[in-house]
Design a protein around this motif. Structure first.
Motif, PDB file in Angstrom:
ATOM      1  N   LYS A 183       0.868  -1.176   0.000  1.00  0.00           N
ATOM      2  CA  LYS A 183       0.000   0.000   0.000  1.00  0.00           C
ATOM      3  C   LYS A 183       0.900   1.219   0.000  1.00  0.00           C
ATOM      4  O   LYS A 183       1.856   1.284   0.772  1.00  0.00           O
ATOM      5  CB  LYS A 183      -0.910   0.001   1.230  1.00  0.00           C
ATOM      6  CG  LYS A 183      -1.885  -1.177   1.262  1.00  0.00           C
ATOM      7  CD  LYS A 183      -2.772  -1.124   2.500  1.00  0.00           C
ATOM      8  CE  LYS A 183      -3.727  -2.308   2.536  1.00  0.00           C
ATOM      9  NZ  LYS A 183      -4.617  -2.286   3.736  1.00  0.00           N
ATOM     10  N   GLU A 184       0.603   2.179  -0.867  1.00  0.00           N
ATOM     11  CA  GLU A 184       1.516   3.291  -1.035  1.00  0.00           C
ATOM     12  C   GLU A 184       0.835   4.648  -0.934  1.00  0.00           C
ATOM     13  O   GLU A 184      -0.333   4.797  -1.289  1.00  0.00           O
ATOM     14  CB  GLU A 184       2.236   3.178  -2.384  1.00  0.00           C
ATOM     15  CG  GLU A 184       2.986   1.864  -2.538  1.00  0.00           C
ATOM     16  CD  GLU A 184       3.868   1.836  -3.769  1.00  0.00           C
ATOM     17  OE1 GLU A 184       3.816   2.788  -4.564  1.00  0.00           O
ATOM     18  OE2 GLU A 184       4.627   0.865  -3.923  1.00  0.00           O
ATOM     19  N   GLU A 185       1.597   5.604  -0.450  1.00  0.00           N
ATOM     20  CA  GLU A 185       1.182   7.003  -0.423  1.00  0.00           C
ATOM     21  C   GLU A 185       2.268   7.796  -1.133  1.00  0.00           C
ATOM     22  O   GLU A 185       3.438   7.705  -0.787  1.00  0.00           O
ATOM     23  CB  GLU A 185       1.036   7.507   1.018  1.00  0.00           C
ATOM     24  CG  GLU A 185      -0.064   6.805   1.803  1.00  0.00           C
ATOM     25  CD  GLU A 185      -0.120   7.259   3.259  1.00  0.00           C
ATOM     26  OE1 GLU A 185       0.663   8.180   3.620  1.00  0.00           O
ATOM     27  OE2 GLU A 185      -0.932   6.717   4.024  1.00  0.00           O
ATOM     28  N   ILE A 186       1.873   8.571  -2.144  1.00  0.00           N
ATOM     29  CA  ILE A 186       2.832   9.310  -2.957  1.00  0.00           C
ATOM     30  C   ILE A 186       2.525  10.799  -2.878  1.00  0.00           C
ATOM     31  O   ILE A 186       1.368  11.206  -3.000  1.00  0.00           O
ATOM     32  CB  ILE A 186       2.784   8.838  -4.422  1.00  0.00           C
ATOM     33  CG1 ILE A 186       3.080   7.333  -4.505  1.00  0.00           C
ATOM     34  CG2 ILE A 186       3.781   9.613  -5.275  1.00  0.00           C
ATOM     35  CD1 ILE A 186       2.794   6.726  -5.859  1.00  0.00           C
ATOM     36  N   SER A 187       3.548  11.590  -2.674  1.00  0.00           N
ATOM     37  CA  SER A 187       3.361  13.038  -2.600  1.00  0.00           C
ATOM     38  C   SER A 187       4.616  13.734  -3.087  1.00  0.00           C
ATOM     39  O   SER A 187       5.647  13.096  -3.347  1.00  0.00           O
ATOM     40  CB  SER A 187       3.038  13.461  -1.164  1.00  0.00           C
ATOM     41  OG  SER A 187       4.091  13.112  -0.286  1.00  0.00           O
ATOM     42  N   ALA A 188       4.531  15.045  -3.227  1.00  0.00           N
ATOM     43  CA  ALA A 188       5.690  15.851  -3.594  1.00  0.00           C
ATOM     44  C   ALA A 188       6.091  16.686  -2.387  1.00  0.00           C
ATOM     45  O   ALA A 188       5.245  17.124  -1.618  1.00  0.00           O
ATOM     46  CB  ALA A 188       5.352  16.758  -4.770  1.00  0.00           C
ATOM     47  N   LYS A 189       7.391  16.862  -2.214  1.00  0.00           N
ATOM     48  CA  LYS A 189       7.853  17.692  -1.106  1.00  0.00           C
ATOM     49  C   LYS A 189       9.165  18.354  -1.488  1.00  0.00           C
ATOM     50  O   LYS A 189       9.825  17.945  -2.462  1.00  0.00           O
ATOM     51  CB  LYS A 189       7.993  16.868   0.174  1.00  0.00           C
ATOM     52  CG  LYS A 189       9.057  15.800   0.127  1.00  0.00           C
ATOM     53  CD  LYS A 189       9.020  14.923   1.385  1.00  0.00           C
ATOM     54  CE  LYS A 189       9.112  15.711   2.660  1.00  0.00           C
ATOM     55  NZ  LYS A 189       9.088  14.846   3.860  1.00  0.00           N
ATOM     56  N   LYS A 211       5.682   6.663   0.560  1.00  0.00           N
ATOM     57  CA  LYS A 211       5.620   5.748   1.696  1.00  0.00           C
ATOM     58  C   LYS A 211       5.085   4.420   1.181  1.00  0.00           C
ATOM     59  O   LYS A 211       4.095   4.391   0.450  1.00  0.00           O
ATOM     60  CB  LYS A 211       4.673   6.265   2.784  1.00  0.00           C
ATOM     61  CG  LYS A 211       5.141   7.484   3.529  1.00  0.00           C
ATOM     62  CD  LYS A 211       4.124   7.834   4.617  1.00  0.00           C
ATOM     63  CE  LYS A 211       4.488   9.098   5.361  1.00  0.00           C
ATOM     64  NZ  LYS A 211       3.468   9.439   6.385  1.00  0.00           N
ATOM     65  N   ARG A 212       5.715   3.339   1.571  1.00  0.00           N
ATOM     66  CA  ARG A 212       5.246   2.012   1.152  1.00  0.00           C
ATOM     67  C   ARG A 212       5.050   1.152   2.400  1.00  0.00           C
ATOM     68  O   ARG A 212       5.964   1.005   3.212  1.00  0.00           O
ATOM     69  CB  ARG A 212       6.236   1.351   0.198  1.00  0.00           C
ATOM     70  CG  ARG A 212       5.886  -0.095  -0.153  1.00  0.00           C
ATOM     71  CD  ARG A 212       6.875  -0.695  -1.148  1.00  0.00           C
ATOM     72  NE  ARG A 212       6.553  -0.307  -2.507  1.00  0.00           N
ATOM     73  CZ  ARG A 212       7.290  -0.631  -3.573  1.00  0.00           C
ATOM     74  NH1 ARG A 212       8.415  -1.308  -3.409  1.00  0.00           N
ATOM     75  NH2 ARG A 212       6.927  -0.256  -4.781  1.00  0.00           N
ATOM     76  N   ASN A 225       8.505   1.472   4.500  1.00  0.00           N
ATOM     77  CA  ASN A 225       9.547   1.971   3.615  1.00  0.00           C
ATOM     78  C   ASN A 225       9.273   3.409   3.196  1.00  0.00           C
ATOM     79  O   ASN A 225       8.144   3.766   2.851  1.00  0.00           O
ATOM     80  CB  ASN A 225       9.640   1.077   2.378  1.00  0.00           C
ATOM     81  CG  ASN A 225      10.613   1.607   1.345  1.00  0.00           C
ATOM     82  OD1 ASN A 225      10.272   2.446   0.526  1.00  0.00           O
ATOM     83  ND2 ASN A 225      11.835   1.112   1.382  1.00  0.00           N
ATOM     84  N   LEU A 226      10.317   4.215   3.217  1.00  0.00           N
ATOM     85  CA  LEU A 226      10.250   5.598   2.745  1.00  0.00           C
ATOM     86  C   LEU A 226      11.199   5.744   1.565  1.00  0.00           C
ATOM     87  O   LEU A 226      12.342   5.278   1.615  1.00  0.00           O
ATOM     88  CB  LEU A 226      10.660   6.575   3.847  1.00  0.00           C
ATOM     89  CG  LEU A 226       9.890   6.505   5.167  1.00  0.00           C
ATOM     90  CD1 LEU A 226      10.511   7.454   6.187  1.00  0.00           C
ATOM     91  CD2 LEU A 226       8.427   6.827   4.953  1.00  0.00           C
ATOM     92  N   GLY A 227      10.726   6.373   0.502  1.00  0.00           N
ATOM     93  CA  GLY A 227      11.561   6.588  -0.680  1.00  0.00           C
ATOM     94  C   GLY A 227      11.562   8.053  -1.072  1.00  0.00           C
ATOM     95  O   GLY A 227      10.499   8.678  -1.167  1.00  0.00           O
ATOM     96  N   TYR A 228      12.745   8.597  -1.300  1.00  0.00           N
ATOM     97  CA  TYR A 228      12.899   9.992  -1.733  1.00  0.00           C
ATOM     98  C   TYR A 228      13.553   9.976  -3.104  1.00  0.00           C
ATOM     99  O   TYR A 228      14.735   9.639  -3.229  1.00  0.00           O
ATOM    100  CB  TYR A 228      13.765  10.771  -0.746  1.00  0.00           C
ATOM    101  CG  TYR A 228      13.252  10.785   0.672  1.00  0.00           C
ATOM    102  CD1 TYR A 228      12.489  11.847   1.155  1.00  0.00           C
ATOM    103  CD2 TYR A 228      13.535   9.728   1.547  1.00  0.00           C
ATOM    104  CE1 TYR A 228      12.024  11.857   2.466  1.00  0.00           C
ATOM    105  CE2 TYR A 228      13.076   9.733   2.856  1.00  0.00           C
ATOM    106  CZ  TYR A 228      12.317  10.795   3.300  1.00  0.00           C
ATOM    107  OH  TYR A 228      11.862  10.794   4.600  1.00  0.00           O
ATOM    108  N   TYR A 229      12.793  10.326  -4.132  1.00  0.00           N
ATOM    109  CA  TYR A 229      13.271  10.234  -5.510  1.00  0.00           C
ATOM    110  C   TYR A 229      13.609  11.620  -6.060  1.00  0.00           C
ATOM    111  O   TYR A 229      12.835  12.558  -5.921  1.00  0.00           O
ATOM    112  CB  TYR A 229      12.188   9.627  -6.415  1.00  0.00           C
ATOM    113  CG  TYR A 229      11.780   8.222  -6.078  1.00  0.00           C
ATOM    114  CD1 TYR A 229      12.283   7.144  -6.804  1.00  0.00           C
ATOM    115  CD2 TYR A 229      10.863   7.961  -5.067  1.00  0.00           C
ATOM    116  CE1 TYR A 229      11.885   5.846  -6.523  1.00  0.00           C
ATOM    117  CE2 TYR A 229      10.466   6.664  -4.770  1.00  0.00           C
ATOM    118  CZ  TYR A 229      10.977   5.617  -5.497  1.00  0.00           C
ATOM    119  OH  TYR A 229      10.588   4.339  -5.208  1.00  0.00           O
TER     120      TYR A 229
END
Length: 244
Positions: A183-189, A211-212, A225-229
């Protein structure tokens, strides 16, 4: 490469400049990250105004072929990596499926006390240490994503595992834990000082933040899991099919 355009041609100067730039950015030197010639110098060599040259550059920036940065200059944009949510694999497997060889720029393993949010997700106490995995990853040219993973103590990780392997494949083969649902949450920051330092971007630059929440076959939480792309190097594609 010869920097010249035909002032007697019926083709508009900005179009000729644009075509010259399209050829220029094919040069391996510029593909490797070398800055394009300074706007003032290039405009003089071509005997055109900076406004005309900038019109050509703006067109290629709009097409995401060039990147312009204040006080630094203009360079060739690297092809964006793509991630499809429908085809859920470990990051390594996902990139390998696209022919991209992943490089680990940093890999750190530590044992930490979870904060309230993570402890609630795992349904454990904050006094129970859990394994934290940090990885700075990318292709051969640059790092473009920083991952932070926390794992449920139920998995039985020791910290001695080879985390260079595809993560979910390793968990299944060595710990009999099968990742089944994400399950994922995607946003811009905006990148803070820490993330900007990791991804080598300016503080405040746009970052795709994901966020995964990963669950095993028994719907039990196993990874947070946190991912910063790096936004200029990555795009996230969501593919879905309508059901009747």
């Amino acid at each position: 490469m010869k920097f010249s355009i035909d002032h007697k041609s019926s083709v508009p100067l900005h179009i000729q400049a644009e075509n010259l730039l399209r050829e220029l950015i094919k040069d391996p030197e510029y593909q490797a990250g070398k800055l394009l010639p300074n706007e003032v110098d290039l405009a003089k060599k071509l005997a055109i105004s900076r406004t005309t040259l900038r019109q050509a550059i703006n067109k290629l920036v709009y097409e995401e072929l060039l990147i312009r940065k204040k006080k630094l200059g203009t360079k060739v944009a690297q092809p964006k990596m793509s991630s499809k949510a429908m085809n859920w694999l470990s990051f390594t497997q996902e990139m390998q499926a696209r022919g991209i060889i992943i490089k680990n720029y940093e890999l750190h393993v530590s044992w930490v006390y979870p904060d309230d949010y993570i402890a609630n997700f795992f349904d454990i106490k904050t006094e129970k240490k859990i394994l934290k995995l940090e990885r700075l990853r990318g292709n051969a040219d640059e790092a473009f994503v920083y991952f932070v993973s926390y794992f449920h103590p139920r998995i039985g990780l020791t910290g001695d595992e080879d985390f260079k392997k595809p993560l979910y494949e390793m968990l299944e083969n060595e710990h009999s834990v099968v990742a089944d649902l994400s399950k994922e949450e995607i946003s811009a920051k905006a990148a803070d000082k820490f993330i900007a330092g990791k991804l080598e971007i300016d503080i405040g630059s746009p970052v795709l933040f994901r966020k995964r929440f990963v669950f095993d076959q028994g719907d039990r939480p196993m990874e947070y899991n946190l991912g910063y792309y790096k936004a200029e190097s990555f795009e996230y594609t969501v593919e879905s099919r309508r059901t009747s």
